[in-house]
Design an enzyme around this catalytic site. Structure first.
Site, PDB file in Angstrom:
ATOM      1  N   ALA A 420      44.011  23.982   9.581  1.00  0.00           N
ATOM      2  CA  ALA A 420      43.036  24.957  10.043  1.00  0.00           C
ATOM      3  C   ALA A 420      42.165  24.341  11.126  1.00  0.00           C
ATOM      4  O   ALA A 420      42.147  23.125  11.292  1.00  0.00           O
ATOM      5  CB  ALA A 420      42.157  25.411   8.885  1.00  0.00           C
ATOM      6  N   GLU A 422      38.132  24.838  12.905  1.00  0.00           N
ATOM      7  CA  GLU A 422      36.829  25.433  12.594  1.00  0.00           C
ATOM      8  C   GLU A 422      36.167  26.175  13.733  1.00  0.00           C
ATOM      9  O   GLU A 422      34.944  26.272  13.753  1.00  0.00           O
ATOM     10  CB  GLU A 422      35.888  24.319  12.140  1.00  0.00           C
ATOM     11  CG  GLU A 422      35.453  23.323  13.258  1.00  0.00           C
ATOM     12  CD  GLU A 422      36.272  22.052  13.326  1.00  0.00           C
ATOM     13  OE1 GLU A 422      37.398  22.058  12.795  1.00  0.00           O
ATOM     14  OE2 GLU A 422      35.786  21.071  13.896  1.00  0.00           O
ATOM     15  N   ASN A 423      36.911  26.699  14.715  1.00  0.00           N
ATOM     16  CA  ASN A 423      36.248  27.373  15.843  1.00  0.00           C
ATOM     17  C   ASN A 423      35.078  28.213  15.345  1.00  0.00           C
ATOM     18  O   ASN A 423      35.199  28.982  14.408  1.00  0.00           O
ATOM     19  CB  ASN A 423      37.233  28.269  16.576  1.00  0.00           C
ATOM     20  CG  ASN A 423      38.513  27.556  16.903  1.00  0.00           C
ATOM     21  OD1 ASN A 423      38.487  26.468  17.428  1.00  0.00           O
ATOM     22  ND2 ASN A 423      39.635  28.148  16.544  1.00  0.00           N
ATOM     23  N   GLU A 456      36.349  24.170   6.519  1.00  0.00           N
ATOM     24  CA  GLU A 456      36.099  24.792   7.825  1.00  0.00           C
ATOM     25  C   GLU A 456      34.715  25.428   7.882  1.00  0.00           C
ATOM     26  O   GLU A 456      34.075  25.445   8.919  1.00  0.00           O
ATOM     27  CB  GLU A 456      37.181  25.825   8.160  1.00  0.00           C
ATOM     28  CG  GLU A 456      38.619  25.293   8.159  1.00  0.00           C
ATOM     29  CD  GLU A 456      38.819  24.011   8.945  1.00  0.00           C
ATOM     30  OE1 GLU A 456      38.078  23.790   9.915  1.00  0.00           O
ATOM     31  OE2 GLU A 456      39.702  23.215   8.566  1.00  0.00           O
ATOM     32  N   GLU A 478      34.129  15.143  10.384  1.00  0.00           N
ATOM     33  CA  GLU A 478      35.255  15.278   9.452  1.00  0.00           C
ATOM     34  C   GLU A 478      34.943  14.684   8.076  1.00  0.00           C
ATOM     35  O   GLU A 478      35.358  15.213   7.055  1.00  0.00           O
ATOM     36  CB  GLU A 478      36.515  14.648  10.044  1.00  0.00           C
ATOM     37  CG  GLU A 478      37.036  15.352  11.293  1.00  0.00           C
ATOM     38  CD  GLU A 478      37.265  16.841  11.093  1.00  0.00           C
ATOM     39  OE1 GLU A 478      37.326  17.315   9.939  1.00  0.00           O
ATOM     40  OE2 GLU A 478      37.365  17.555  12.107  1.00  0.00           O
TER      41      GLU A 478
HETATM   42 ZN   LIG Z   1      37.688  19.254   9.892  1.00  0.00          ZN
END
Ligand SMILES: [Zn+2]
Length: 1039
Positions: A420, A422-423, A456, A478
């Site tokens: 995935a 995370e926009n 996310e 992260e």
């Molecule tokens: Zn991430």
């Protein structure tokens, strides 16, 4: 960004498959030659549908040629107009040529050559020679100054700053191209004639620079691409002046790529018809493939995006649509609201024909889940939508900072390079990590989906709202997002104890395996080239980052830690922050509660040094209450030279928050904290008596291992056997993991971990079983092709037998919600069944075979959800080829993504080498196996002792293809390299690996050096310890 994670390693059924398997295979259960038997082969490629698609593609191509001619003519006209405005429009010289977009757009002119030379000569004759001279003058000038020219530096020059982007795109889905016009408002910090910004794989048609709106243009002398740094350079006739603002306008076009980066396409089939979608993946350095921009996280700006597309599609971006303008010819332009200040890497858009479901948070954020229409209709997105709403509320409360945008869309796409991304306001997930069909999903799958979403959503704050200054600190975002996966899941399921328990096996134990290699690297990594940036997204950044954050939260105290985070986000919102900003804010929070720890000083040792310490606690023989605590760097293979030649392992020192407790048969003291900062220290432990034991790293909150003298290990083993509950669940799991790994690295005799395991027959908690299962896995792989393997196998079976009998098999209760099921109990049962079936428990095998036969004969799958993968794998490995074909057929026919994945993995469990080879060859056919799943097929075949050499051979033969396919998504590549090589353990295989590396081409150098070290350590273990282990096992089994 969430990387693909294998949360649980499932040992494939091992080779010593006893006689009754043969009986099963040849005997009783005859498969009816049902229709599936014919249908099971790989599907023919030229079906009617394909022909139809083909026709459409031909038509599309013709249309695209026409469209391109039109675009080119417009471009020529526009460039003429710009010329009139006073700017020498000067795109890549091939513009206006034969209209073939692909060549020019994909490869900027002058790639691999000095900026813009041969092409210019070709198209511009005399002028080119002039420019060449200018350019030489430029270069010479920089040489005189002994500086790299601004376009050749690894980072963008700092003299310009983008304030705002207006980006207008037209997406042509019928030929997978798009055109764009970007207007960037620039602030000048230092006067300069150069505008240097990122642009890659695009075709630039026109450039114009204007001072304000009124003051008119600034003449462009020339422009060129500089592919080495992926930049586009605009050279002006005069300098841009300080403190003024200018507008840079660029008109360009490019492909909607087939690769999973930049603005790329993918497809899905609905009602027999293939439908396409375009979506972006910009992190970390791919926004530059979709529009010219200042593609570094520090350049935050506001963005106003418009997307023009056919009205049969819809478009999405970070912000909601403000207005849509429909044209008569069936096209529509969506104008999105302006974003807050943000970096380019989490900007996003998509063009698709998905449908959605919607919910609203208490604070009014509109949350939508977009997916293919059939998935929305089935309700596969409902779970994700529901927890997303709750999680936004959780984070808003935890961080005391509201979610920043009016909406959040979750987009489920069939293909994506990561789990995935995370926009901000438009997070993209691969379908397997967000769609969930409760009637056919296991708890494990639910857990995966949940944690990726929690991850996310955390990024909407850590990453999107406050962004790392530069990629060296990618772990700042992260590590937090990974840590919060556990905290957030605890909020959703308070009984699951994720942060206190599952974190240990899935994060701490996992990353200590990796970080125990001499070829590891610090969590903060220096990053220079763009090509280095992908490399920093690895498990060290994610998992070590998370483990260090957890250690920090524990020694600070959770409530002070939370307060510190609230301050950090409030202070830096809509901006960037580096690790020292975090340390300072946290130190201040500590000071407010009267504690003084220099967090920066402590944490620098953990983030700037690679690896981690092993603490050894020795009781002093003369004075009972004095102990000696020493630290050294833990490495699996002490023979390997340290990666940093200027520095021996001896020079590694950490400030270690060692928590320690004293226990005896029925009681354990409360913990004390000792800060260990020297190589060796003496400490007085008052309560230490003759029969009492010491336990270090209470609840495994610290990122290190603890070793003891043998006497203390024996006392701990006795305690576990007599009354294990005196020691906490987390510490029981910790003792198991430490013991197995200390033995593997040669710090501890081989029998200690196997002796610890014996208490498991009384262990009713999931976590210690899980820790044991995971720690056994690499040991199993070291032994599974040895002659005496059955002794080891027999020993493990004995430890598992009684708990397997006690727990029995789950029943399939489809009506019972997974979420309500007792997670711990179900997971324990699953773990024990997995061990029993993997190591050849007869009852377990029969049960699996019965369930599979029932499925085949009734064509109803009554196999309990939570053990389906184990049953499928066991069935494929034990039963004949027909079962493999049956699973293969089911893999094709099922539409549920979770089921598809475990069916595919089950196919790798066969012990039939022909079938394994067939599967390997099919794995590279994108029509059969999704690109991201092909890697899993190869890795799983490598885990199977019957397939290890096949996968290894296949990998070497197909390396060029694989490297071309995954090369740029480095994470996939390194996952593949380590997955295929990590269990090689003979001298011959080590030689093959080294020879291969000598001759290979392409990236992944870091993965290969790690692979060599791992295999060397495996070979060394075989040489030094294998016999010791077998001797002990033989003795133990005859006692
Ligand atoms: Zn991430």
């Amino acid at each position: 960004m969430a990387l693909e994670e294998k949360r649980e390693k499932r040992p494939p059924v091992t080779p010593m498959m006893i006689e009754e398997e043969a009986a099963l295979r040849n005997g009783s259960r005859g498969l009816p030659p049902g229709p599936w038997a014919e249908a099971a082969g790989p599907r023919p490629r030229t079906t009617e549908r394909h022909i139809a698609v083909h026709k459409r593609l031909v038509l599309g191509f013709a249309v695209s040629i026409l469209a391109l001619l039109a675009v080119t003519m417009i471009a020529v006209l526009l460039s003429v107009r710009f010329e009139e405005c006073g700017a020498a429009a000067d795109g890549p010289p091939r513009a206006g040529g034969n209209g073939s977009l692909s060549g020019a757009a994909r490869q900027p002119p002058g790639a691999g050559q000095p900026p813009g030379r041969p092409d210019e000569e070709e198209t511009r004759g005399g002028e080119a020679a002039e420019e060449e001279e200018e350019e030489d003058e430029d270069e010479e000038e920089w040489q005189r100054r002994r500086e790299l020219p601004p376009w050749a530096r690894p980072r963008l020059p700092r003299h310009l700053r983008p304030l705002h982007y207006n980006l207008m795109l037209s997406a042509f889905m019928e030929n997978f191209t798009f055109s764009g016009e970007v207007n960037v408002q620039l602030e000048v910090r230092n006067a300069s004639r150069y505008i240097v910004l990122h642009a890659h794989r695009m075709h630039i048609e026109a450039v114009r620079v204007a001072e304000d709106k009124l003051a008119g243009g600034v003449r462009v002398a020339r422009t060129f691409f500089y592919p080495q740094t992926q930049v586009f350079v605009v050279v002006l006739n005069r300098s841009l002046e300080v403190q003024r603002s200018y507008n840079l306008k660029i008109i360009y076009n490019a492909l909607i790529e087939n690769e999973l980066l930049g603005f790329f396409r993918s497809s899905y089939v609905l009602h027999g018809e293939r439908r396409f979608l375009g979506v972006t993946q910009f992190s970390p350095t791919h926004a530059r493939k979709a529009f010219p921009c200042f593609d570094e996280p520090i350049y935050k700006a506001t963005f106003k995006i418009s997307i023009r597309h056919q009205a049969t599609y819809l478009s999405l971006s970070n912000m909601p649509v403000e207005t849509s303008v429909f044209e008569e010819d069936g096209w529509v332009t969506d104008h999105f609201s302006q974003t807050p200040l943000m970096s380019t890497y989490y900007l996003a858009w998509a063009v698709c024909n998905f449908t959605y479901k919607e919910t609203v948070t208490k604070s009014g954020v509109i949350v939508r889940l977009y997916a293919r229409p059939d998935a929305i209709r089935r309700g596969s997105g409902d779970y994700a939508l529901n927890i997303t709403r709750r999680l936004i509320e959780f984070y808003e409360d935890y961080f005391k900072v509201p979610y920043s945008l009016p909406k959040l869309d979750l987009l489920a796409v069939p293909k994506h390079p990561y789990a995935a991304m995370e926009n901000w306001g438009l997070s993209v997930f691969v379908e397997q990590r967000i769609l969930l069909d409760p009637s056919i999903s296991s708890i494990l799958y639910l857990l995966d989906v949940t944690m990726v979403i929690v991850h996310e959503l955390c990024h909407q704050w850590f990453g999107d709202l406050v962004t790392p200054v530069w990629w060296e600190d990618v772990w700042l975002k992260e590590g937090f997002a990974h840590y919060f996966e556990f905290v957030g899941t605890d909020y959703l399921y308070p009984g699951w104890n994720m942060e206190k328990q599952r974190f240990l096996t899935d994060v701490l134990h996992e990353v200590m395996l990796l970080d125990g290699l001499a070829s590891s690297h610090p969590v903060s990594q220096e990053v220079q080239q763009a090509s280095d940036i992908d490399r920093v997204f690895d498990w060290i950044a994610y998992k070590k980052g998370a483990a260090l954050i957890r250690m920090l939260a524990n020694f600070m105290g959770h409530s002070v830690f939370q307060m510190g985070l609230q301050d950090y986000l409030t202070i830096h919102k809509y901006g960037n922050a580096a690790r020292n900003d975090l340390w300072n804010t946290l130190s201040k929070a500590l000071k407010r509660v009267g504690k003084s720890v220099n967090i920066q000083e402590v944490m620098d040792q953990w983030t700037l040094q690679m690896g981690y310490p092993v603490i050894t606690i020795l009781g002093n023989e003369t004075t009972d209450s004095i102990i000696v605590i020493s630290q050294e760097r833990f490495v699996y293979d002490s023979d390997t030279k340290p990666k940093d030649p200027g520095r021996g392992d001896n020079s590694y020192l950490w400030q270690i928050p060692l928590t320690i407790a004293v226990g005896n048969t029925s009681h354990i003291s409360s913990e004390a904290i000792i800060w260990v900062s020297n190589k060796s220290e003496h400490h007085r432990i008052p309560a230490l008596e003759e029969a009492s034991w010491l336990l270090g790293n209470i609840n495994q909150t610290g990122y290190f291992r603890v070793n003891y003298d043998i006497r203390n290990w024996r006392l701990l083993i006795n305690q576990l056997t007599r009354n294990h509950e005196v020691i906490s669940v987390s510490n029981r799991a910790g003792l198991i993991d430490d013991a197995f790994n200390l033995a593997r690295a040669g710090y501890l005799p081989q029998n200690i971990p196997l002796e610890i395991m014996r208490y498991l027959s009384e262990e009713k908690d999931f976590l210690p079983w899980h820790a044991a299962s995971r720690a056994l896995y690499p040991l199993d792989k070291l032994l599974d092709r040895t002659e005496s393997y059955n002794i080891f196998n027999e020993y493990i079976l004995r430890q598992v037998a009684s708990m397997y009998l006690k727990l029995g098999w789950p029943t399939n209760n489809l009506n019972k919600s997974l979420v309500q099921a007792s997670y711990q109990h179900e997971e324990l049962r699953r773990e024990v069944i997995m061990l029993a079936c993997s190591f050849g428990n007869k009852h377990c095998h029969q049960q699996a075979a019965t369930l599979i036969s029932d499925w085949i004969s009734s064509n109803r799958n009554r196999i309990p959800l939570n053990v389906r993968d184990i049953v499928y794998c066991t069935g494929v490995s034990l039963m004949d080829e027909d079962v493999w074909e049956f699973i293969w057929m089911k893999f094709h026919s099922t539409t549920a993504v979770s089921e598809k994945k475990i069916l595919l993995e089950a196919l790798t469990c066969s012990d039939d080498r022909n079938l394994l080879n067939r599967l390997l060859n099919l794995s590279l056919n994108s029509e059969v196996v999704l690109d991201q799943d092909a890697i899993d097929v190869i890795i799983h075949v490598a885990r199977n002792p019957h397939g290890r050499d096949l996968a290894w051979k296949f990998f070497r033969e197909k390396w060029k293809i694989l490297n071309a396919r995954y090369g740029e998504a480095l994470f996939m590549n390194s996952k593949l390299v380590s997955g295929v090589t990590e269990f090689l353990n003979t001298e011959g295989e080590l030689r093959e690996l080294k020879n291969f590396i000598k001759s290979y081409e392409g990236g992944a150098a870091v993965s290969f050096s790690r692979a060599v070290e791992t295999v060397e350590a495996n070979v060394r273990w075989q040489r030094l310890y294998k016999e010791e282990l077998f001797q002990w096992l033989r003795k133990s089994l005859t006692q």
